[in-house]
Design an enzyme around this catalytic site. Structure first.
Site, PDB file in Angstrom:
ATOM      1  CB  SER A 111      -1.011  -0.041   1.040  1.00 30.22           C
ATOM      2  OG  SER A 111      -2.001   0.931   1.088  1.00 30.22           O
ATOM      3  CG  ASP A 162      -6.138  -2.962  -3.944  1.00 29.79           C
ATOM      4  OD1 ASP A 162      -7.139  -2.461  -3.257  1.00 29.79           O
ATOM      5  OD2 ASP A 162      -5.025  -2.975  -3.797  1.00 29.79           O
ATOM      6  CG  HIS A 210      -5.121  -2.676  -0.102  1.00 31.20           C
ATOM      7  ND1 HIS A 210      -4.757  -2.247  -1.150  1.00 31.20           N
ATOM      8  CD2 HIS A 210      -4.812  -1.963   0.870  1.00 31.20           C
ATOM      9  CE1 HIS A 210      -3.686  -1.193  -0.540  1.00 31.20           C
ATOM     10  NE2 HIS A 210      -3.871  -1.121   0.471  1.00 31.20           N
TER      11      HIS A 210
END
Length: 626
Positions: A483, A571, A603
């Site tokens: 991320s 995601d 994610h």
């Protein structure tokens, strides 16, 4: 040697071999998940669930247990609901509340063209058309109340909003619920959730937090009838300081406004005189207490109850002088503990993973203070391989945390697991760089609109500091993250000046412009990037989309280091195109690289077999490149 001696020697060898076992991807999925359900009505027992996962079938098996707070006696139970307070039933009136999905919006082609029964079309007129890993299907989670006459009232009738949580008032005449009453594009650009009060008798709704512009949630009442809730001040800032607000009638107090920290969760004391809460502090999560006193103008006293190198991962109940919590550290998954609220002493109630963790050689985890380039003291966690020998040299990984404003504490995860990294022979340095809560509000906020600024200097300061140690192999340094941590990897690839020999980016942000155009929570990019990329008069935004963009040619032209890229097909926070773009650059520049695509993952990697492959490929790549 006689037969008895041979058997004894064999047992000793097997015991020794067992003790030398280290964590592996397969063992990681043998760790049981311990989840408290609640405290029994008589306040004498904790009911909890233990979940085991079969990697071959990818199925979970759960059992429910009850453990005595007095003596630790454990019994397996099946029907436990009657032993717990039913939070859906109102006190005194016995009215019942429940949530269910309601179809309010046309989305699918067949909604508009019923004659086209074989069509597969979705039509949207505004944003918020998808979130995390799910497309908006036009359904909203509504709150329903069943009255004494069996009338079922839709509290949000015809409103295109969802209820996140609810709680009954002490008199059972009102139900409070949390909702972000915004629709479409307005929903995607705001964090302004409010707490609403629905009066059963008058069938009217009142906004209790009108004028409070950030997240307002987690309402609860004390035994005295005082209302408490968590509140953030600013709209659009999801990582704003989280404060505890209490109300007595029309009088309101912010209990933590003067405190340089942010609250995770809280519980009332049994007498309503205190609130206990958990919060990140100095790379851990600890338990605190704050006094509730409406008769004084003095700032409320805040006291830290627990101390140690661990996380109070969950706060579930207050029973007498004890708090029921879960506790983790980087070598142990969550187990249930009772905290003595007077002394801070912890008593372990469950030990579901004892056999597994006793058979594994643990990693040494220590705190390290690093001086940053702007003269600040930065905490970093250093995790060493099992049986670490300071006379040897070890490859070392810089761990880049996501968030970007999420705490890096003594957590235990089946995804980014430090015990597993160390077990594979790597030293890990995990800095509490700019943007992390637990080191004061100013430290936490310094990352917004400065993604590629001081925080990158913090990362380099961390790896340079640990690289001074004789046991760190300076020719075998890597950087890994997901991320925002994945963004960090992409950005470091353009500025590291040869420090690293390998990179791994999982669902990382690569192209800030396309990220702004495809992510689903626009408030996040608006706040952290400073605004839209087409706002040429916004200096902060323009700096983000040029200087801090990993896809900037000035940075890409310095890429020359092998990189593994993971992407998730579902995601929608950091859409998979981000990783595709990065991989395309790597391949066209002739840099050793690999793309691993998980079509059904979001994610995170949640499915057991996918997780095992994720970890296997992770260490396979590091072995190839370090």
């Amino acid at each position: 040697m006689n037969r008895f001696s041979i058997i004894v020697a064999s047992l000793l060898l097997s015991t020794s071999a067992m003790a030398q076992k280290v964590m592996s991807p397969e063992l990681l999925w043998q760790v049981k998940k311990v989840s408290p359900i609640g405290v029994t009505k008589d306040k004498k027992n904790v009911i909890y669930k233990v979940t085991s996962t079969d990697v071959k079938t990818q199925k979970d098996t759960s059992k429910t247990y009850m453990i005595s707070l007095a003596g630790g006696k454990i019994s397996e139970i099946e029907n436990y609901k009657d032993l717990l307070e039913d939070q859906s039933i109102a006190p005194k009136t016995n009215l019942k509340a429940e949530t269910e999905k309601v179809q309010l919006q046309k989305v699918f082609g067949t909604d508009y063209y019923p004659e086209m029964a074989q069509s597969n079309v979705q039509i949207y007129n505004e944003l918020n058309y998808r979130h995390w890993d799910t497309w908006n299907d036009g359904k909203y989670e509504h709150l329903f109340v069943t009255t004494a006459s069996q009338e079922k009232i839709d509290v949000l009738k015809d409103e295109p909003y969802s209820v996140n949580e609810y709680v009954w008032s002490p008199d059972g005449q009102k139900v409070l619920y949390v909702s972000k009453k915004k629709f479409g594009t307005a929903y995607a650009t705001s964090t302004n959730t409010d707490i609403y009060e629905y009066n059963i008798q008058t069938k009217t709704t009142k906004n209790l937090t009108e004028g409070k512009m950030g997240y307002d949630n987690t309402p609860s009442f004390s035994v005295k009838g005082d209302l408490a809730f968590l509140s953030m001040e600013r709209d659009g800032y999801e990582a704003d300081k989280n404060d505890i607000i209490v109300r007595q009638g029309d009088v309101e107090i912010n209990l933590t406004k003067h405190w340089d920290g942010t609250v995770n969760t809280y519980k009332w004391s049994n007498d309503g005189a205190k609130i206990y809460f958990s919060a990140p502090v100095k790379g851990t999560v600890q338990l605190f207490e704050v006094d509730v006193n409406f008769k004084t103008k003095k700032l409320p006293t805040i006291k830290q109850i627990t101390q140690g190198q661990f996380d109070i991962a969950g706060l579930y109940a207050i029973v007498g002088h004890q708090a029921i919590v879960t506790k983790t550290d980087m070598n142990h998954a969550a187990e249930i503990y009772a905290v003595d609220l007077k002394t801070g002493a912890l008593t372990q109630l469950t030990n579901e993973n004892k056999a597994l963790f006793d058979s594994i050689t643990k990693s040494k985890v220590e705190a390290r203070t690093i001086k940053t380039t702007d003269g600040k003291d930065m905490l970093a966690w250093v995790i060493y391989p099992p049986d670490f020998d300071p006379n040897k040299k070890y490859p070392t990984l810089l761990y880049c945390q996501g968030g970007p404003q999420s705490a890096l504490t003594q957590t235990y995860s089946q995804r980014w697991n430090f015990q597993l990294m160390a077990a594979n022979g790597y030293i890990v340095i995990a800095p509490n760089r700019r943007g992390m809560p637990g080191h004061g509000v100013e430290w936490n906020e310094q990352i917004s609109k400065d993604w590629g600024g001081q925080v990158m200097k913090d990362y380099l300061a961390a790896i340079d500091d640990i690289a001074k140690e004789p046991y760190v192999d300076k020719d075998r340094l890597g950087a890994v993250g997901a991320s925002y941590g994945g963004y960090s990897v992409y950005y470091l690839a353009g500025i590291h000046e040869g420090r690293f020999k390998s990179f791994i980016s999982h669902n990382g942000v690569f192209d800030l412009k396309s990220m702004y155009g495809t992510t689903e929570e626009i408030f996040f990019t608006d706040w952290d990037a400073g605004g839209s990329y087409w706002d040429t008069k916004n200096a902060a935004a323009q700096k983000t989309y040029t200087q801090f963009d990993p896809s900037n040619p000035a940075l890409l032209n310095k890429w020359n280091t092998p990189m593994l890229v993971y992407v998730g097909g579902k995601d929608y926070r950091v859409p998979m195109g981000q990783g595709q773009e990065a991989f395309q650059v790597l391949q066209l520049k002739g840099i050793k690289s690999r793309l691993i695509y998980f079509p059904e993952e979001n994610h995170w990697i949640l499915k057991p077999q996918n997780s095992v492959i994720w970890h296997t490929e992770f260490y396979k790549w590091l072995k190839e490149t370090l």
